[in-house]
Scaffold this motif. Structure first.
Motif, mmCIF file in Angstrom:
data_model
loop_
_atom_site.group_PDB
_atom_site.id
_atom_site.type_symbol
_atom_site.label_atom_id
_atom_site.label_comp_id
_atom_site.label_asym_id
_atom_site.label_seq_id
_atom_site.Cartn_x
_atom_site.Cartn_y
_atom_site.Cartn_z
ATOM 1 N N ARG A 129 0.929 -1.301 0.037
ATOM 2 C CA ARG A 129 -0.132 -0.122 -0.037
ATOM 3 C C ARG A 129 1.023 1.240 -0.053
ATOM 4 O O ARG A 129 0.815 2.060 -0.781
ATOM 5 C CB ARG A 129 -1.039 -0.061 1.212
ATOM 6 C CG ARG A 129 -1.741 1.099 0.952
ATOM 7 C CD ARG A 129 -2.417 1.455 2.691
ATOM 8 N NE ARG A 129 -3.292 0.310 3.069
ATOM 9 C CZ ARG A 129 -4.592 0.359 2.813
ATOM 10 N NH1 ARG A 129 -5.137 1.554 1.957
ATOM 11 N NH2 ARG A 129 -5.471 -0.529 2.974
ATOM 12 N N SER A 130 1.572 1.315 0.774
ATOM 13 C CA SER A 130 2.467 2.413 0.979
ATOM 14 C C SER A 130 3.644 2.485 -0.115
ATOM 15 O O SER A 130 4.179 3.692 -0.187
ATOM 16 C CB SER A 130 3.334 2.645 2.369
ATOM 17 O OG SER A 130 4.349 1.326 2.554
ATOM 18 N N GLY A 131 4.198 1.456 -0.690
ATOM 19 C CA GLY A 131 5.384 1.449 -1.591
ATOM 20 C C GLY A 131 6.585 1.614 -1.039
ATOM 21 O O GLY A 131 7.682 1.870 -1.558
ATOM 22 N N THR A 132 6.514 1.631 0.629
ATOM 23 C CA THR A 132 7.835 1.613 1.236
ATOM 24 C C THR A 132 8.103 0.371 2.108
ATOM 25 O O THR A 132 9.255 0.449 2.867
ATOM 26 C CB THR A 132 8.007 2.881 1.980
ATOM 27 O OG1 THR A 132 6.877 2.914 3.214
ATOM 28 C CG2 THR A 132 7.767 4.033 1.180
ATOM 29 N N THR A 133 7.409 -0.559 1.999
ATOM 30 C CA THR A 133 7.532 -1.788 2.826
ATOM 31 C C THR A 133 8.953 -2.308 2.623
ATOM 32 O O THR A 133 9.196 -2.821 1.439
ATOM 33 C CB THR A 133 6.416 -2.825 2.583
ATOM 34 O OG1 THR A 133 5.262 -2.262 2.493
ATOM 35 C CG2 THR A 133 6.686 -3.897 3.601
ATOM 36 N N ALA A 134 9.862 -2.378 3.496
ATOM 37 C CA ALA A 134 11.258 -2.693 3.402
ATOM 38 C C ALA A 134 11.533 -4.042 2.601
ATOM 39 O O ALA A 134 12.064 -4.116 1.541
ATOM 40 C CB ALA A 134 12.111 -2.665 4.611
ATOM 41 N N GLU A 135 10.799 -5.100 3.343
ATOM 42 C CA GLU A 135 11.114 -6.386 2.699
ATOM 43 C C GLU A 135 10.574 -6.391 1.209
ATOM 44 O O GLU A 135 11.255 -7.025 0.503
ATOM 45 C CB GLU A 135 10.106 -7.561 3.463
ATOM 46 C CG GLU A 135 10.738 -7.501 4.949
ATOM 47 C CD GLU A 135 10.015 -6.518 5.952
ATOM 48 O OE1 GLU A 135 9.259 -5.513 5.588
ATOM 49 O OE2 GLU A 135 9.863 -7.198 7.200
ATOM 50 N N THR A 136 9.091 -5.825 1.039
ATOM 51 C CA THR A 136 8.680 -6.059 -0.249
ATOM 52 C C THR A 136 9.583 -5.044 -1.233
ATOM 53 O O THR A 136 9.799 -5.792 -2.633
ATOM 54 C CB THR A 136 7.521 -5.537 -0.329
ATOM 55 O OG1 THR A 136 6.669 -6.169 0.852
ATOM 56 C CG2 THR A 136 6.619 -5.606 -1.462
ATOM 57 N N GLY A 166 3.151 7.300 -3.743
ATOM 58 C CA GLY A 166 4.316 6.406 -3.443
ATOM 59 C C GLY A 166 5.106 5.829 -4.343
ATOM 60 O O GLY A 166 4.739 6.032 -5.669
ATOM 61 N N ASN A 167 6.179 5.092 -4.093
ATOM 62 C CA ASN A 167 7.223 4.599 -5.150
ATOM 63 C C ASN A 167 6.608 3.736 -5.850
ATOM 64 O O ASN A 167 6.816 3.902 -7.413
ATOM 65 C CB ASN A 167 8.372 3.678 -4.082
ATOM 66 C CG ASN A 167 9.266 4.519 -3.530
ATOM 67 O OD1 ASN A 167 9.639 5.454 -3.868
ATOM 68 N ND2 ASN A 167 9.375 4.140 -2.016
ATOM 69 N N LEU B 325 14.665 4.829 -5.213
ATOM 70 C CA LEU B 325 13.484 5.124 -4.685
ATOM 71 C C LEU B 325 13.204 5.605 -3.353
ATOM 72 O O LEU B 325 14.084 5.932 -2.221
ATOM 73 C CB LEU B 325 12.864 3.600 -4.424
ATOM 74 C CG LEU B 325 12.484 2.803 -5.769
ATOM 75 C CD1 LEU B 325 11.941 1.417 -5.310
ATOM 76 C CD2 LEU B 325 11.604 3.259 -6.611
ATOM 77 N N ASP B 326 12.161 6.592 -3.247
ATOM 78 C CA ASP B 326 12.159 7.281 -2.123
ATOM 79 C C ASP B 326 12.124 6.637 -0.798
ATOM 80 O O ASP B 326 11.182 5.846 -0.528
ATOM 81 C CB ASP B 326 10.663 8.153 -2.483
ATOM 82 C CG ASP B 326 10.453 9.480 -1.522
ATOM 83 O OD1 ASP B 326 11.461 10.121 -1.239
ATOM 84 O OD2 ASP B 326 9.460 9.626 -1.136
ATOM 85 N N LEU B 331 18.591 0.632 1.835
ATOM 86 C CA LEU B 331 18.484 -0.778 1.385
ATOM 87 C C LEU B 331 19.582 -0.770 0.526
ATOM 88 O O LEU B 331 20.085 -2.036 0.464
ATOM 89 C CB LEU B 331 17.051 -1.046 0.944
ATOM 90 C CG LEU B 331 15.793 -1.097 1.771
ATOM 91 C CD1 LEU B 331 14.684 -1.370 0.990
ATOM 92 C CD2 LEU B 331 16.131 -2.144 3.068
ATOM 93 N N GLY B 332 19.837 -0.010 -0.446
ATOM 94 C CA GLY B 332 20.800 -0.554 -1.499
ATOM 95 C C GLY B 332 22.104 -0.653 -0.869
ATOM 96 O O GLY B 332 22.536 0.298 -0.209
ATOM 97 N N GLY B 333 22.912 -1.388 -1.457
ATOM 98 C CA GLY B 333 24.218 -1.597 -0.728
ATOM 99 C C GLY B 333 24.087 -2.759 0.337
ATOM 100 O O GLY B 333 25.235 -3.059 0.975
ATOM 101 N N SER B 334 23.155 -2.733 1.040
ATOM 102 C CA SER B 334 22.899 -3.852 1.987
ATOM 103 C C SER B 334 22.707 -5.173 1.338
ATOM 104 O O SER B 334 22.490 -5.305 0.087
ATOM 105 C CB SER B 334 21.566 -3.683 2.804
ATOM 106 O OG SER B 334 21.995 -2.655 3.846
#
Lengths: 430, 430
Positions: A129-136, A166-167, B325-326, B331-334
């Motif tokens: 939904r947010s476009g920022t969920t780290a895992e996804t 969002g992203n 991405l905003d 995350l990039g580089g991890s």
């Protein structure tokens, strides 16, 4: 959906008909509250309107361009994957596409998948939904890269389900991707009957309208009495049992097609009701398999459980061949379905005979309509339980601490929670 | 195996260093009892001798005739399937044979499998100590029939693991099948490191000796103090927490390869310890996925849980591509492995910060040695818990009632339990 409460009336913990009658007036009040929430499209309650508000044609159209893919990878976590996986697991046959869910960030599992799958014939269904969920987003970046490495144009093979901004929305706009909108007011764990849960079903060619009709038939039964609504009967009964000590709810479908349904239920129940020091812990089981694993505990362990047995009334069967093996002639002439039915009823009676509460839930068949009934029914049951327990059913505040800590640990900002991780007390035995 | 008890010392429920010290003298007594049981090869305790008594060459020889099959179907239920499945899930790569477990009698699932699999290139591994387990024998009859229908000679494709007598032993003798013997004194749920759990591993070509060496290294650490034995530390700590109200043990591996291990653990724990009104309920979870499902409950629900977090210290990793991405540049580089590690530690700290007990279990790597350590370690932990709780760890009397009822329902004899099924009280809401 059929709910049978007969086996909670003479058990410990248990309820009496009087207790249920008294509870029924509270069910009426809660139903009024739920109806008001639905009418005003309030956050969470809006999910119960999905049978009316979901646009199945929009979903079908969005995935129209993908012609019978060999594989479907859903990139999403929690509610963004579980509803889709549950519906697909219930309905899939060997003719359908293989489905995968990148709902974790285990590099070995992802490596194994990307090394074996034919990405050229794969559709990627990315959901956040947010476009920022780290895992996804991390997984999606990895899949994009794998597609580039395999000379597959990712933007030809991707469908996005996200919010208005969002992203992912930006990405969809920039690359003209098919995009589905996560509806307002529908928390992830209540989104199975929306774009979030139905995109994979549309890609597989299941009958979305029959799923929605099943859900609608369950919605029609919501009423001011637990005796008229299977969903409310289940929510009210599990609440009353939890109040009397049944802090664990073991959900045990007798159908492998419903194994994922138990996972979906576990999220729904745990995240909605587990707060303020209360809540009922879902335990995932599978019949008949777990008769050889969990039943000993359920029948003879602490009296802190209700067991929910779930099954379809009808299924495709298979005969057991006749045999002269010693002591097994009674099996020949029976069918596997009859054996499974006997085990279901024997387990139910075995628990009852030991005074252990159990509830029977049935649907006619594990098909589109049946899964629609079951998903909607359990969502409404959960909301009823939440009303009766007076918890904030639609929030999950306790997961934020860990999210901030993880982000801090990865260098994504200053968070005091990350510092707390370094302070861990150690008592190592090796 | 490494066990870290640091996060149960300042939690509710929880233990103090004093409590652990006092418990340690009981651990010493229990260890003496366990050692006596091992020396005398007593029922159950004999399982802890398997690293010395199992004959890996015998297992390898028995399956020698099967040359690199495409698929392996194990027909067995409960402990006859879970150990094999756990080891295979931990070690399998895409190069290995596909494995299936007929550990249920769901006709739709079995039909789907038999319609798609190439039986000509399949090995059938049928496992039942008694040779009369209804589900296993019914499934085996169905598989035999399917092979006959496909013109495949079943006796060329079958390996049997069973006791010294019974249907399967007779069948093996009559058809000259390779046959492995279930060792004496080893209950099904403690049989992973025996012929029962290792036949599939041998078919897959895993290093059986390394599995056994891992187990042996854990056996060497058993001693009269919980501070010297990771296995006993885990068993004693979970027992002490259960005594103080942690009636649920949520096992949460952060590795998809160990997802089946959580199922195996659930049988071990439930069936061994759930009796006489006591026992700790295993809840199966998976990290990081279930942070988006169960964590809300674990952190903010009832204080009736301990969470056991399991992970390998090393694994094959994968970089996350750089991104603009905003809000996601961190995350990039991890790598995915670093993200997963951050989530593991964040979850652990998040539970501790909320005063919720949790235990960390690590192995060096999910490989042969690691899975051997883990299986042996948890078995010894379970036996230690059983000694401290004074339960009959190696029996499962509560499942007999249902077995008799099911048999009676199918016409396999007169059983009063079957009559009780017909008396079911009904309160149906539809």
């Amino acid at each position: 959906m059929y709910v049978d409460l007969g086996n909670i009336l003479e058990t410990t913990p248990g309820v009496t008909p009087d207790i249920l009658d008294r509870l029924d007036s509270r069910v009426a009040t809660a139903h009024d509250r739920i109806q008001t929430g639905m009418e005003n499209e309030e956050h969470g309650y809006a999910a119960l309107n999905l049978p009316e508000t979901v646009d199945t044609d929009e979903i079908k159209t969005a995935v129209d361009r993908f012609d019978d893919p060999e594989s479907i990878i859903t990139v999403g976590i929690g509610g963004s994957a579980l509803g889709a996986a549950t519906i697909d697991a219930a309905l899939s046959t060997p003719d359908h596409a293989d489905t995968y869910y990148l709902d974790n960030v285990d590099p070995e599992a992802i490596n194994a998948l990307l090394e074996t799958i034919d990405l050229e014939d794969t559709v990627v269904n990315v959901v956040s939904r947010s476009g920022t969920t780290a895992e996804t987003l991390a997984n999606f970046l990895v899949v994009q890269e794998a597609m580039a490495d395999a000379d597959v144009e990712w933007s030809d093979r991707t469908v996005v389900t996200t919010g208005d901004e969002g992203n992912l929305r930006d990405l969809a706009d920039a690359h003209d991707l098919p995009v589905l909108r996560v509806p307002d007011g529908v928390p992830g764990r209540f989104s199975a009957l929306s774009t979030v849960g139905l995109a994979v079903a549309a890609l597989q060619g299941y009958d979305l309208d029959a799923i929605v009709e099943g859900a609608a038939s369950e919605a029609d039964k919501l009423s001011g009495s637990l005796y008229d609504s299977p969903a409310y009967a289940y929510g009210a009964a599990t609440y009353a049992l939890a109040e009397r000590g049944a802090l664990t709810n073991a959900l045990m479908p007798y159908s492998e097609d419903l194994e994922y349904f138990a996972e979906w239920f576990a999220q729904l129940w745990a995240e909605s009701l587990g707060k303020d020091g209360v809540g009922q812990t879902p335990a995932r089981a599978l019949g008949a398999t777990d008769q050889h694993s969990q039943l000993q505990l359920y029948r003879a362990g602490p009296r802190d459980k209700v067991v929910t047995l779930v099954r379809p009334r009808n299924r495709r069967d298979r005969q057991i061949p006749e045999t002269d093996l010693d002591g097994l002639s009674y099996l020949g002439g029976s069918s596997l379905g009859e054996l499974l039915a006997a085990e279901f009823e024997a387990t139910e009676a075995s628990l009852a005979a030991a005074g252990r509460p159990n509830i029977r839930i049935e649907i006619d068949r594990v098909d589109e309509r049946g899964i629609g009934e079951l998903l909607y029914g359990m969502e409404a049951a959960c909301i009823m339980y939440g009303e009766l327990a007076n918890v904030s059913t639609f929030t999950q505040p306790a997961v934020e601490w860990g999210k901030r800590a993880a982000r801090g640990l990865l260098g994504g900002g200053e968070f005091e929670e990350a510092a707390a991780v370094a302070d861990k007390r150690e008592l190592l035995i090796e």
